[in-house]
Write a protein that holds these residues in place. Structure first.
Motif, short mmCIF file in Angstrom:
data_model
loop_
_atom_site.label_atom_id
_atom_site.label_comp_id
_atom_site.label_asym_id
_atom_site.label_seq_id
_atom_site.Cartn_x
_atom_site.Cartn_y
_atom_site.Cartn_z
N CYS A 275 0.86 -1.19 0.00
CA CYS A 275 0.00 0.00 0.00
C CYS A 275 0.89 1.24 0.00
O CYS A 275 1.54 1.53 1.00
CB CYS A 275 -0.91 0.01 1.24
N ASP A 276 0.91 1.94 -1.12
CA ASP A 276 1.78 3.12 -1.26
C ASP A 276 0.95 4.38 -1.08
O ASP A 276 0.29 4.85 -2.01
CB ASP A 276 2.45 3.10 -2.64
N GLU A 277 0.98 4.93 0.14
CA GLU A 277 0.21 6.14 0.48
C GLU A 277 -1.26 5.95 0.10
O GLU A 277 -1.89 6.85 -0.47
CB GLU A 277 0.79 7.37 -0.22
N ALA A 278 -1.83 4.81 0.46
CA ALA A 278 -3.16 4.42 -0.03
C ALA A 278 -4.29 5.32 0.49
O ALA A 278 -5.37 5.35 -0.10
CB ALA A 278 -3.45 2.97 0.35
N THR A 279 -4.05 6.04 1.58
CA THR A 279 -5.12 6.88 2.14
C THR A 279 -4.78 8.37 2.11
O THR A 279 -5.56 9.18 2.61
CB THR A 279 -5.43 6.47 3.60
N SER A 280 -3.65 8.73 1.52
CA SER A 280 -3.19 10.13 1.58
C SER A 280 -4.12 11.10 0.88
O SER A 280 -4.20 12.27 1.24
CB SER A 280 -1.79 10.24 0.98
N ALA A 281 -4.85 10.63 -0.15
CA ALA A 281 -5.72 11.52 -0.92
C ALA A 281 -7.17 11.50 -0.44
O ALA A 281 -8.04 12.11 -1.06
CB ALA A 281 -5.67 11.12 -2.40
N LEU A 282 -7.42 10.84 0.69
CA LEU A 282 -8.79 10.65 1.15
C LEU A 282 -9.09 11.51 2.37
O LEU A 282 -8.19 11.84 3.15
CB LEU A 282 -9.02 9.17 1.50
#
Length: 328
Positions: A166-173
């Motif tokens: 998981c590569d920054e999987a929640t950074s844009a949320l």
């Protein structure tokens, strides 16, 4: 206790781009079923390390052993087989906008020529798990960010991988959607026993999700260990990342930080201390951080110099972790 199986072993890994060394002597071990956190500032080498693990990047020296296989020994066909056991999700989702939810999830299955009836069975099962049964025929471009990430997770899981990167999987949320995605990942880890590696710059993700972690700094792995132990020990690499505690420290007396990993002890700390010593002190700051496997209570106290030895003797007798904080 049965010894945990090592899913990933990284030893003496060095990676260069031309004359720039971006990974420097990395040594990390990740057990089967772990949720492992890789954290560090931008440019620390986290995403490059992920790409080395799944074989998308080569490296100059060292080794990566996955599920008992040294990936440096693999040729093209064997390397593709390895990647089939590694799913990956990204900050930007990487969906094909013109395709439907169902079609996006099916992409790896089509690439591996999985029979249509088996495709249907796998996709419908995953649509139910990620909560998108009603969106199966909707175009990816019409989905919200959280829905897109759920599709990406389903696509990453559709080949039944042993490892999920998981590569920054929640950074844009947004925060609410982040919570929902993290809960889904915890569910997948629990139900499938899948090993998850999370690259993130969000300390809250490490707290909530991970059992173990490494801190990367300028291509070096500075610290590795159990999440709570790392935060309990407060190594320099962690302080560089999160900053040193800032609070208004009194000009007189001695300032001590206490760290407590037992929630019940933390709740009773001040009452027990007052009853036992009957000595005055000032509480300067306090915090409570929730981890996947417990909590960490932190208290900053100001103690007069004449009472210091009694307080420290009490802390030692209670096996509490503490350190002196110097004024800046």
């Amino acid at each position: 206790m049965e010894k945990a199986f090592r899913m990933i072993t990284i030893e003496n890994l060095h990676k260069r781009y031309h004359d720039t060394e971006v990974l420097k002597n990395i040594n990390i071990t990740i057990d089967d079923g772990d949720i492992y956190g890789l954290i560090g500032r931008s440019g620390a080498g986290k995403s490059t390390l992920l790409r080395c693990i799944n074989g998308l990047e080569t490296f100059q020296s060292g080794s990566i052993v996955i599920d008992g296989v040294d990936i440096t020994t693999l040729q093209d066909k064997s390397l593709r087989e390895l990647r089939k056991n590694i799913g990956m999700i990204f900050q930007g989702f990487s969906l094909i906008d013109r395709k439907t939810v169902y079609e996006n999830i099916a992409i790896p299955l089509e690439c591996w020529h999985i029979p249509k009836p088996e495709q249907k069975e796998r996709i419908e099962k995953l649509l139910k798990i990620v909560g998108l049964e009603s969106k199966r025929d909707q175009k990816a471009r019409d989905l919200s960010g959280g829905q897109k990430q759920r599709v990406a997770i389903a696509r990453a899981m559709v080949m039944n991988p042993k490892i999920l990167l998981c590569d920054e999987a929640t950074s844009a949320l947004d925060p609410k959607t982040t919570d929902e995605i993290l809960e889904l990942l915890l569910q997948l880890n629990k139900e499938y026993g899948i090993t998850i590696i999370m690259v993130t710059h969000q300390m809250s993700v490490i707290h909530r999700m991970c059992t173990k972690m490494s801190i990367l700094e300028n291509g070096h792995c500075m610290v590795s260990g159990d999440v709570k132990e790392v935060f309990l020990e407060q190594p320099e690499a962690l302080q560089n990342l999160v900053g040193i505690l800032e609070c208004n420290l009194p000009e007189t007396g001695i300032n001590i930080e206490i760290l407590i990993t037992d929630e019940a002890v933390g709740q009773q700390f001040h009452s027990d201390l007052s009853l036992s010593l009957k000595k005055p002190y000032k509480l300067i700051n306090s915090s409570l951080t929730h981890y996947r496997e417990g909590v960490l209570s932190a208290f900053v106290m100001n103690i007069s110099e004449e009472c210091l030895e009694e307080f420290l003797a009490y802390f030692d007798a209670q096996h509490l972790s503490y350190k002196r904080i110097e004024r800046g």
